[in-house]
Design an enzyme around this catalytic site. Structure first.
Site, short mmCIF file in Angstrom:
data_model
loop_
_atom_site.label_atom_id
_atom_site.label_comp_id
_atom_site.label_asym_id
_atom_site.label_seq_id
_atom_site.Cartn_x
_atom_site.Cartn_y
_atom_site.Cartn_z
N HIS A 1 -17.80 56.92 -15.43
CA HIS A 1 -18.24 58.12 -16.13
C HIS A 1 -17.05 58.83 -16.78
CE1 HIS A 1 -21.62 57.46 -13.37
NE2 HIS A 1 -22.35 58.27 -14.12
N HIS B 1 -18.31 60.43 -5.94
CA HIS B 1 -17.03 59.75 -6.10
C HIS B 1 -15.99 60.47 -5.25
CE1 HIS B 1 -17.33 56.52 -9.03
NE2 HIS B 1 -18.07 57.29 -9.82
N ASP C 1 -11.07 58.30 -7.28
CA ASP C 1 -11.87 57.61 -8.29
C ASP C 1 -11.82 58.34 -9.62
OD1 ASP C 1 -12.64 56.05 -6.12
OD2 ASP C 1 -14.46 57.20 -5.78
#
Length: 295
Positions: free
Chosen positions: A215, A255, A259
């Site tokens: 993302h 996350h 990350d």
């Protein structure tokens, strides 16, 4: 006697050009002197403190340079002040190195039976409690995040198919492939308290790789392409939405902090690699208009 005196004088001044050493005996002595100085660890090279072998063309090679003293022995207080003033950022990093060395070697490691410690989870505890007690808000934010992911994807594909600029697409392909390799190689445990939603992307609570955040990386790739095209308002909008996305991912425990941090770095890294790929292909393509075809 005069010849011996001349040779002795020239060998006693090893940092001057020895243009008169033409016989093999003196050349061998000169090389031996240089090797002796190098072996004694004199590693500081000064452009005024060197020896060239005679002849200038054939026999000297790399042995014509002699290292003198270690670099730090030339430092002065003025040099230190200059570094602190004009190179303050590496100085801050040096302090950070020392600080985190102390932290690393004194910190107790998390035992295998305990969940990983994540500072981002600690910072977003209030948000996590709100989303946990208000599922409808969690679903709404998940849906908005999915719209944002769709915006990223649309822009990246548009830049390639409509505008004929494949760099962002190449970058995304590199990034997601590398993410898949790393995500499969080290499969992190799902964070405790994960708040999934059917409106999130990937749709539903299906399995996904934690490391690293696609993302975040995808948003960075799109933002960098916007900046290249001087679409400043769009780029800033994507950056703000990316930060909000990262906060939401921490709040839902979707996350780990690492990350997200690596996701930001990965976006810059793979955009740079895609740029180098394009530059290399331009040199080899006979028809530059075929660049947009990824040929």
């Amino acid at each position: 006697m005069a010849s011996a005196a001349t040779a002795t004088t020239q060998l006693s001044s090893p940092f001057r050009r020895s243009s008169k050493l033409n016989n093999n005996s003196n050349n061998n002595n000169d090389k031996a002197l240089i090797r002796d100085r190098v072996m004694r660890g004199k590693s500081r090279y000064n452009k005024d403190d060197h020896v060239h072998n005679g002849g200038g063309g054939g026999g000297g090679g790399g042995e014509g340079l002699c290292w003198k003293r270690p670099s730090f022995m030339y430092w002065t207080l003025e040099d230190v002040v200059h570094v602190a003033k004009y190179h303050w950022m590496p100085c801050v990093f040096a302090v950070g190195l020392l600080f985190f060395m102390a932290v690393e070697y004194t910190l107790q490691m998390v035992p295998p039976s305990s969940p990983p410690f994540d500072l981002g989870f600690v910072a977003t505890r209030p948000l996590h409690r709100v989303l946990e007690s208000w599922p409808e808000l969690n679903t709404l934010l998940a849906a908005l995040n999915t719209v944002f992911v769709g915006m990223q994807t649309t822009y990246i594909v548009w830049a390639w198919l409509i505008e004929g600029r494949p760099r962002a697409t190449i970058s995304a392909l590199f990034m997601f492939t590398c993410r898949g390799i790393l995500g499969y190689s080290t499969q992190l445990p799902l964070p405790q308290g994960f708040l999934g939603s059917g409106a999130d992307f990937p749709v539903g609570n299906v399995s996904f790789f934690l490391f690293f955040s696609g993302h975040v990386a995808g948003s960075v790739i799109a933002s960098l392409d916007m900046r290249r095209m001087q679409r400043w308002n769009m780029a800033w909008l994507f950056d703000v939405l990316n930060v909000l996305q990262a906060i939401r991912l921490l709040g839902t425990r979707g996350h780990y902090t690492i990350d997200l941090a690596v996701g930001f770095g990965a976006g810059y890294l793979f955009d740079s690699l895609a740029g180098k790929y394009e530059k290399n292909k331009r040199r080899t393509l006979s028809n530059p208009h075929k660049e947009a075809l990824l040929i």
